[in-house]
Scaffold this motif. Structure first.
Motif, PDB file in Angstrom:
ATOM      1  N   ALA A 163       0.821  -1.211   0.000  1.00 50.64           N
ATOM      2  CA  ALA A 163       0.000   0.000   0.000  1.00 50.64           C
ATOM      3  C   ALA A 163       0.855   1.261   0.000  1.00 50.64           C
ATOM      4  O   ALA A 163       0.539   2.248  -0.685  1.00 50.64           O
ATOM      5  CB  ALA A 163      -0.931  -0.007   1.213  1.00 50.64           C
ATOM      6  N   ALA A 164       1.955   1.250   0.737  1.00 51.81           N
ATOM      7  CA  ALA A 164       2.809   2.435   0.811  1.00 51.81           C
ATOM      8  C   ALA A 164       3.492   2.697  -0.532  1.00 51.81           C
ATOM      9  O   ALA A 164       3.595   3.849  -0.978  1.00 51.81           O
ATOM     10  CB  ALA A 164       3.852   2.258   1.914  1.00 51.81           C
ATOM     11  N   PHE A 165       3.974   1.628  -1.170  1.00 57.85           N
ATOM     12  CA  PHE A 165       4.637   1.776  -2.469  1.00 57.85           C
ATOM     13  C   PHE A 165       3.645   2.301  -3.511  1.00 57.85           C
ATOM     14  O   PHE A 165       3.967   3.196  -4.302  1.00 57.85           O
ATOM     15  CB  PHE A 165       5.204   0.424  -2.892  1.00 57.85           C
ATOM     16  CG  PHE A 165       6.023   0.451  -4.145  1.00 57.85           C
ATOM     17  CD1 PHE A 165       7.241   1.113  -4.192  1.00 57.85           C
ATOM     18  CD2 PHE A 165       5.584  -0.191  -5.299  1.00 57.85           C
ATOM     19  CE1 PHE A 165       8.009   1.141  -5.352  1.00 57.85           C
ATOM     20  CE2 PHE A 165       6.331  -0.179  -6.461  1.00 57.85           C
ATOM     21  CZ  PHE A 165       7.557   0.486  -6.485  1.00 57.85           C
ATOM     22  N   LEU A 166       2.419   1.756  -3.504  1.00 60.22           N
ATOM     23  CA  LEU A 166       1.392   2.219  -4.439  1.00 60.22           C
ATOM     24  C   LEU A 166       1.051   3.682  -4.177  1.00 60.22           C
ATOM     25  O   LEU A 166       0.967   4.492  -5.105  1.00 60.22           O
ATOM     26  CB  LEU A 166       0.143   1.343  -4.315  1.00 60.22           C
ATOM     27  CG  LEU A 166      -1.069   1.772  -5.156  1.00 60.22           C
ATOM     28  CD1 LEU A 166      -0.735   1.753  -6.648  1.00 60.22           C
ATOM     29  CD2 LEU A 166      -2.261   0.859  -4.871  1.00 60.22           C
TER      30      LEU A 166
ATOM     31  N   ALA B   4       1.129   6.637  -6.868  1.00 64.68           N
ATOM     32  CA  ALA B   4      -0.204   6.966  -7.391  1.00 64.68           C
ATOM     33  C   ALA B   4      -0.706   8.288  -6.835  1.00 64.68           C
ATOM     34  O   ALA B   4      -1.824   8.706  -7.155  1.00 64.68           O
ATOM     35  CB  ALA B   4      -1.187   5.845  -7.054  1.00 64.68           C
ATOM     36  N   ASP B   5       0.106   8.946  -6.029  1.00 69.24           N
ATOM     37  CA  ASP B   5      -0.296  10.213  -5.421  1.00 69.24           C
ATOM     38  C   ASP B   5      -0.616  11.243  -6.507  1.00 69.24           C
ATOM     39  O   ASP B   5       0.194  11.502  -7.397  1.00 69.24           O
ATOM     40  CB  ASP B   5       0.826  10.748  -4.522  1.00 69.24           C
ATOM     41  CG  ASP B   5       0.432  12.035  -3.817  1.00 69.24           C
ATOM     42  OD1 ASP B   5      -0.716  12.113  -3.347  1.00 69.24           O
ATOM     43  OD2 ASP B   5       1.264  12.964  -3.766  1.00 69.24           O
TER      44      ASP B   5
ATOM     45  N   LYS C 123      -7.198   1.591  -2.983  1.00 65.36           N
ATOM     46  CA  LYS C 123      -7.671   0.462  -2.177  1.00 65.36           C
ATOM     47  C   LYS C 123      -8.270  -0.626  -3.069  1.00 65.36           C
ATOM     48  O   LYS C 123      -8.126  -1.823  -2.790  1.00 65.36           O
ATOM     49  CB  LYS C 123      -8.709   0.944  -1.163  1.00 65.36           C
ATOM     50  CG  LYS C 123      -8.138   1.811  -0.048  1.00 65.36           C
ATOM     51  CD  LYS C 123      -9.245   2.300   0.876  1.00 65.36           C
ATOM     52  CE  LYS C 123      -8.688   3.209   1.971  1.00 65.36           C
ATOM     53  NZ  LYS C 123      -9.771   3.757   2.843  1.00 65.36           N
ATOM     54  N   THR C 124      -8.921  -0.198  -4.144  1.00 67.18           N
ATOM     55  CA  THR C 124      -9.513  -1.164  -5.074  1.00 67.18           C
ATOM     56  C   THR C 124      -8.442  -2.037  -5.722  1.00 67.18           C
ATOM     57  O   THR C 124      -8.671  -3.230  -5.980  1.00 67.18           O
ATOM     58  CB  THR C 124     -10.293  -0.415  -6.180  1.00 67.18           C
ATOM     59  OG1 THR C 124     -11.339   0.339  -5.581  1.00 67.18           O
ATOM     60  CG2 THR C 124     -10.889  -1.375  -7.190  1.00 67.18           C
ATOM     61  N   LEU C 125      -7.263  -1.463  -5.958  1.00 63.62           N
ATOM     62  CA  LEU C 125      -6.195  -2.196  -6.639  1.00 63.62           C
ATOM     63  C   LEU C 125      -5.507  -3.223  -5.748  1.00 63.62           C
ATOM     64  O   LEU C 125      -5.028  -4.244  -6.237  1.00 63.62           O
ATOM     65  CB  LEU C 125      -5.139  -1.210  -7.155  1.00 63.62           C
ATOM     66  CG  LEU C 125      -5.535  -0.297  -8.314  1.00 63.62           C
ATOM     67  CD1 LEU C 125      -4.392   0.641  -8.647  1.00 63.62           C
ATOM     68  CD2 LEU C 125      -5.916  -1.115  -9.545  1.00 63.62           C
ATOM     69  N   LEU C 126      -5.440  -2.959  -4.465  1.00 57.36           N
ATOM     70  CA  LEU C 126      -4.623  -3.791  -3.568  1.00 57.36           C
ATOM     71  C   LEU C 126      -5.231  -5.166  -3.362  1.00 57.36           C
ATOM     72  O   LEU C 126      -6.436  -5.318  -3.151  1.00 57.36           O
ATOM     73  CB  LEU C 126      -4.449  -3.084  -2.223  1.00 57.36           C
ATOM     74  CG  LEU C 126      -3.560  -1.836  -2.247  1.00 57.36           C
ATOM     75  CD1 LEU C 126      -3.691  -1.080  -0.938  1.00 57.36           C
ATOM     76  CD2 LEU C 126      -2.102  -2.230  -2.501  1.00 57.36           C
ATOM     77  N   TRP C 127      -4.362  -6.178  -3.405  1.00 56.61           N
ATOM     78  CA  TRP C 127      -4.785  -7.542  -3.117  1.00 56.61           C
ATOM     79  C   TRP C 127      -5.108  -7.686  -1.635  1.00 56.61           C
ATOM     80  O   TRP C 127      -4.358  -7.191  -0.775  1.00 56.61           O
ATOM     81  CB  TRP C 127      -3.665  -8.531  -3.472  1.00 56.61           C
ATOM     82  CG  TRP C 127      -3.679  -8.961  -4.908  1.00 56.61           C
ATOM     83  CD1 TRP C 127      -4.779  -9.219  -5.672  1.00 56.61           C
ATOM     84  CD2 TRP C 127      -2.543  -9.194  -5.745  1.00 56.61           C
ATOM     85  NE1 TRP C 127      -4.406  -9.596  -6.930  1.00 56.61           N
ATOM     86  CE2 TRP C 127      -3.040  -9.598  -7.009  1.00 56.61           C
ATOM     87  CE3 TRP C 127      -1.172  -9.110  -5.551  1.00 56.61           C
ATOM     88  CZ2 TRP C 127      -2.208  -9.919  -8.062  1.00 56.61           C
ATOM     89  CZ3 TRP C 127      -0.341  -9.422  -6.616  1.00 56.61           C
ATOM     90  CH2 TRP C 127      -0.852  -9.823  -7.848  1.00 56.61           C
TER      91      TRP C 127
END
Length: 678
Positions: free
Chosen positions: A395-398, A402-403, A412-416
Motif C-alpha cells: 500500500a505504501a509503495f502504491l 499513485a499520489d 484500495k480497489t487495486l490492492l490484493w
C-alpha cells in the motif's frame, strides 16, 4: 459491331475450365522446382523450400470456390486484353497472358466502383452465379448504355443472402463502393471503421489486409501483419477468410495472447477493479514506480587500469544519470547507456593526461567491475512482473507513486486482500497481464508490426489499446467496431478517445451504415435500443427486406424450454445455420433440453458436422458471429446477466442482430421496456 454471342454461358464455362487448367499448370511448375539447382547453402535451401511450400498452398484450386466472379469489358480500350475476368487470385496461361485478374489489381477497381453515373470507361460489367464450383448463371450491366436503367443485381443480392454455414467467408464478390474505398486505403494511414451489425466491417478489415499484402508485399513480409479478435471463437469463425484469398502468413491473436507471454492468467477481477486497472492513468503510475528504482550516487566511481586510477566524482555521475532520466529513454536502454557514459568520462580524463584511448578502451572501461557495480547500485535491473506485484501488494509503495493520479479509494480497489508470496504463486488477472506488458515496454521497446487489424475494438480498455498500439507503433492499423455493441464495463464511448490511447489520434474514422446481413425488420426492432445505448449513432439501413423474418412471442413459464426446442427444430427445417442465443446462466438448462429432445448442437467455434447445424451460444460469446436463423431465449435474462442495465441492453442489441434470415424471440418475463416502439 461484333455479332451477339450465340451461347455466352458455354463460352464462359470454357474460360473457367481453361483458367482452372492454367492454375493447375502454375502449381505444377512450382512443384517441379528443384532447389538444388539454385542454391547449395542449406539455410537458403530451407528458406526457399518453405517459400515453395507456401506458394503451392496459395495456388490450390478450391473446388467449391469460384475462380472468377466477374468480368469487365472496357469501352475505349483497343489493346489486347480489353476484357478482364476478376477473381480471387491472378491466373496466367503458358505465355504469361492473364486469364484471371486479382481483385486487388488496379484494373479490377471499376468492378466495385463503376456505376451508371460514373462508368469509368466500363462498357459491360458481368457477374457470375455459381452452384458449388459450377458456373450456372450470369448477369450483365451495360454501364455506358444510356437507355439501360441502373438496378440492383439479382446475383449480387443472392450472393449476399446465401445461407451461412460454417466459418465466415470472404465477400470479395460483393464488396460495395463505400467498402472498397476503405479496403484500398493506403498502408501509411490508420483507419477506424464504425459499423453497425451487418455492415461488413469485419470483412472490410480482413479484405484490407489482403489488399495491403498485395500492394505492399515486400514491406509487410519484413514487418508482419496481425489480426486481433475478442476471443478464440471469433478467431476460429474468421480464420478461413484470408487463406481463401491466398494469404497464408497473417497471424491471429487475442489481446490476452499478446500480453500473456509474461505471466499465466489464473485469476479474475471484479468490474470495479478491472476498470481502474484498465484506466490509462495506470501508465503514469507504472512509469513513476519504475523510475523510482533509479537512485543518485553518493560515492565516486574509481576505475583502475594498470598503475593508474581514474576517479569520476559522484556529482558528475549524478549529472549523467539526470541527463539520461531527462531524455525519457526506455529504462533498459538508459541502463545500458549508463556504463558507456561513465566510461566516456574516464576516457576524457585519459586524453587530458596525454593518452590516446580508442573505442576498445571505452568498452573495456564500461565492463570494469567498479563501473558495473556503480550501475547496479544506481540503475538496477527491474523485473516487470515483480514491480506490478509490489504495486498491488504494498500500500505504501502504491500510494507513493499513485499520489495525485489515483484517489485513495481507487488505490484500495487495486490492492490484493491477501498478497501472494511471489510472481509464480500470484493469481494474475487479464488486466494484471496488461499492466505487466506496459511495464515491460517501459523497460524495453515492444517490437512493432507493419499493420494490425483490431476487431470489436469498442470493448477494449485504455490500457489494452496501449498494448495493441505498441504492436503497431511504427506501422498502421485498421480499427473495427460498433460503439453500440460495447459490453465491457470499460467499453469506450468515443473513437477519438480510443484512437488517442492507441497512439493513432490522427486516424481517419469512417462509418458504414448500409446493412447487408441483418433483415430490415430485425435491425429495425433491435434499433429501438439505440437511443438508450448509443445516442447519436446512425441506424443501419438494411438492403434486405425478408418479410416475416421477425417473430416475437410470449410463452408460459412451464413451457419455455419446450417452446425453445420447438423453435430450434422448426428453424432446422430450413437451409442454413441456426443459433440458439441465451443468457449465460440459461445455457446449461437449455443444453439439457436439447439433449433430451435429441437435437445435436455445437458450441461456438466448433466445426459444423453433418449432424449438427445448431449452435448453442452464450450471449457473452455472440458478438461477431452470425447465423441464418436465430432463436433468442428470454431477452430480460440477457439484460439481467450484466452488471448494469446499459451494458445489458448492449448485450441484448448484439444478440438481436446475429440473424441473417430470421429471428424468433421467445420470452416468459416481460420484454425490456426499451424494446417498446418509440
Amino acid at each position: 459491331m461484333s455479332a451477339p454471342d450465340p451461347d455466352p454461358l458455354a463460352r464462359e464455362r470454357a474460360h473457367l475450365a481453361a483458367s482452372r487448367a492454367a492454375l493447375r499448370a502454375m502449381r505444377e511448375d512450382v512443384q517441379a522446382l528443384d532447389i538444388r539447382d539454385v542454391t547449395a547453402n542449406w539455410v537458403n535451401a530451407a528458406v526457399l523450400e518453405r517459400q515453395i511450400e507456401e506458394r503451392i498452398k496459395a495456388l490450390a484450386d478450391l473446388s467449391g470456390t469460384p475462380l472468377f466472379f466477374g468480368r469487365l469489358d472496357y469501352l475505349h480500350s483497343t489493346q489486347e486484353g480489353q476484357r478482364f475476368y476478376i477473381g480471387r487470385r491472378h491466373v496466367h496461361d503458358a505465355d504469361g497472358d492473364p486469364m484471371v485478374i486479382d481483385w486487388r489489381a488496379p484494373v479490377s477497381q471499376p468492378f466495385y466502383r463503376a456505376s451508371k453515373k460514373d462508368p469509368q470507361d466500363v462498357r459491360l460489367r458481368r457477374r457470375f452465379g455459381y452452384t458449388g464450383g459450377d458456373l450456372t448463371a450470369y448477369e450483365d450491366e451495360r454501364l455506358s448504355d444510356p437507355g439501360e436503367e441502373e438496378r440492383t443485381s439479382r446475383l449480387l443480392q443472392a450472393e449476399i443472402e446465401r445461407p451461412r454455414v460454417g466459418p465466415m467467408r470472404d465477400i470479395v464478390a460483393t464488396i460495395q463502393p463505400e467498402q472498397d474505398e476503405i479496403v484500398r486505403s493506403g498502408l501509411s494511414g490508420t483507419v477506424c471503421v464504425q459499423g453497425g451489425p451487418g455492415t461488413g466491417k469485419t470483412a472490410v478489415g480482413l479484405h484490407r489486409v489482403a489488399y495491403l499484402l498485395y500492394a505492399h508485399r515486400e514491406r509487410l513480409a519484413r514487418t508482419g501483419t496481425l489480426v486481433i479478435g475478442p476471443n478464440r471463437s471469433f478467431l476460429h469463425y474468421i480464420e478461413q477468410v484470408l487463406p481463401a484469398l491466398g494469404e497464408l502468413e497473417v497471424q491471429q491473436a487475442t489481446v490476452e495472447d499478446l500480453v500473456g507471454a509474461h505471466v499465466e492468467v489464473r485469476g479474475a477481477d471484479d468490474a470495479a477493479t478491472a476498470v481502474v486497472k484498465g484506466d490509462a492513468r495506470m501508465a503514469e503510475v507504472l512509469r513513476r514506480a519504475l523510475r523510482s528504482h533509479v537512485s543518485m550516487p553518493t560515492e565516486p566511481v574509481v576505475v583502475v587500469r594498470g598503475s593508474r586510477r581514474w576517479r569520476i566524482p559522484a556529482y558528475e555521475v549524478e549529472e549523467i544519470v539526470r541527463e539520461l532520466l531527462a531524455r525519457d529513454m526506455r529504462y533498459g536502454a538508459a541502463r545500458d547507456a549508463l556504463p558507456q557514459r561513465i566510461a566516456h568520462a574516464v576516457l576524457v580524463r585519459m586524453e587530458a593526461a596525454g593518452e590516446a584511448p580508442d573505442d576498445r578502451v571505452q568498452d573495456a572501461v564500461a565492463r570494469n567491475a567498479a563501473v558495473k557495480a556503480a550501475v547496479k547500485a544506481i540503475w538496477p535491473a527491474v523485473d516487470p512482473a515483480k514491480l506490478v506485484l509490489r504495486l498491488l501488494s504494498d500500500a505504501a509503495f502504491l500510494a507513493a507513486h499513485a499520489d495525485g493520479v489515483l484517489s485513495e479509494d481507487e488505490q484500495k480497489t487495486l490492492l490484493w486482500a491477501r498478497p501472494p508470496r511471489g510472481v509464480k504463486s500470484a493469481k494474475w488477472s487479464a488486466a494484471d497481464a496488461v499492466l505487466i506488458d506496459e511495464t515491460a515496454d517501459l523497460v524495453a521497446r515492444t517490437q512493432s508490426l507493419g499493420h494490425v487489424v483490431l476487431d470489436e475494438a469498442q470493448d477494449l480498455s485504455p490500457m489494452q489499446y496501449r498494448a495493441v498500439g505498441r504492436r503497431c507503433s511504427t506501422g498502421s492499423a485498421t480499427v473495427l467496431g460498433d460503439l453500440a455493441q460495447g459490453t465491457t464495463p470499460w467499453a469506450t464511448e468515443s473513437w477519438a478517445d480510443a484512437l488517442r490511447h492507441l497512439g493513432k489520434g490522427d486516424a481517419l474514422v469512417e462509418e458504414l451504415t448500409a446493412g447487408f446481413r441483418v433483415p430490415r425488420d430485425v435491425i429495425a426492432y433491435a434499433s429501438r435500443l439505440l437511443p438508450h445505448i448509443a445516442p447519436g449513432l446512425a441506424e443501419v439501413r438494411s438492403v434486405r427486406e425478408n418479410p416475416g423474418s421477425l417473430e416475437v412471442r410470449a410463452v408460459a413459464g412451464d413451457e419455455r424450454d419446450e417452446a425453445v426446442v420447438a423453435a430450434c427444430r422448426a428453424s432446422l427445417e430450413r437451409e442454413g445455420s441456426v443459433g440458439l442465443i441465451a443468457a449465460d446462466a440459461r445455457v446449461p438448462e437449455l443444453a439439457g433440453a436439447l439433449r433430451a429432445a435429441g437435437l445435436p448442437f455445437l458450441a461456438p467455434g466448433e466445426e459444423t458436422t453433418a449432424g449438427a447445424r445448431l449452435t448453442l451460444v452464450p450471449a457473452s460469446l455472440a458478438k461477431g458471429l452470425e447465423y441464418d436463423y436465430v432463436v433468442l431465449d428470454e431477452p430480460a435474462a440477457v439484460v439481467d446477466g450484466e452488471p448494469d442495465e446499459r451494458t445489458g441492453l448492449r448485450r441484448l442489441y448484439v444478440a438481436l442482430t446475429r440473424a441473417v434470415s430470421g429471428l424468433k424471440v421467445l420470452h416468459t418475463a416481460p420484454l425490456p421496456a426499451q424494446l417498446d416502439p418509440r
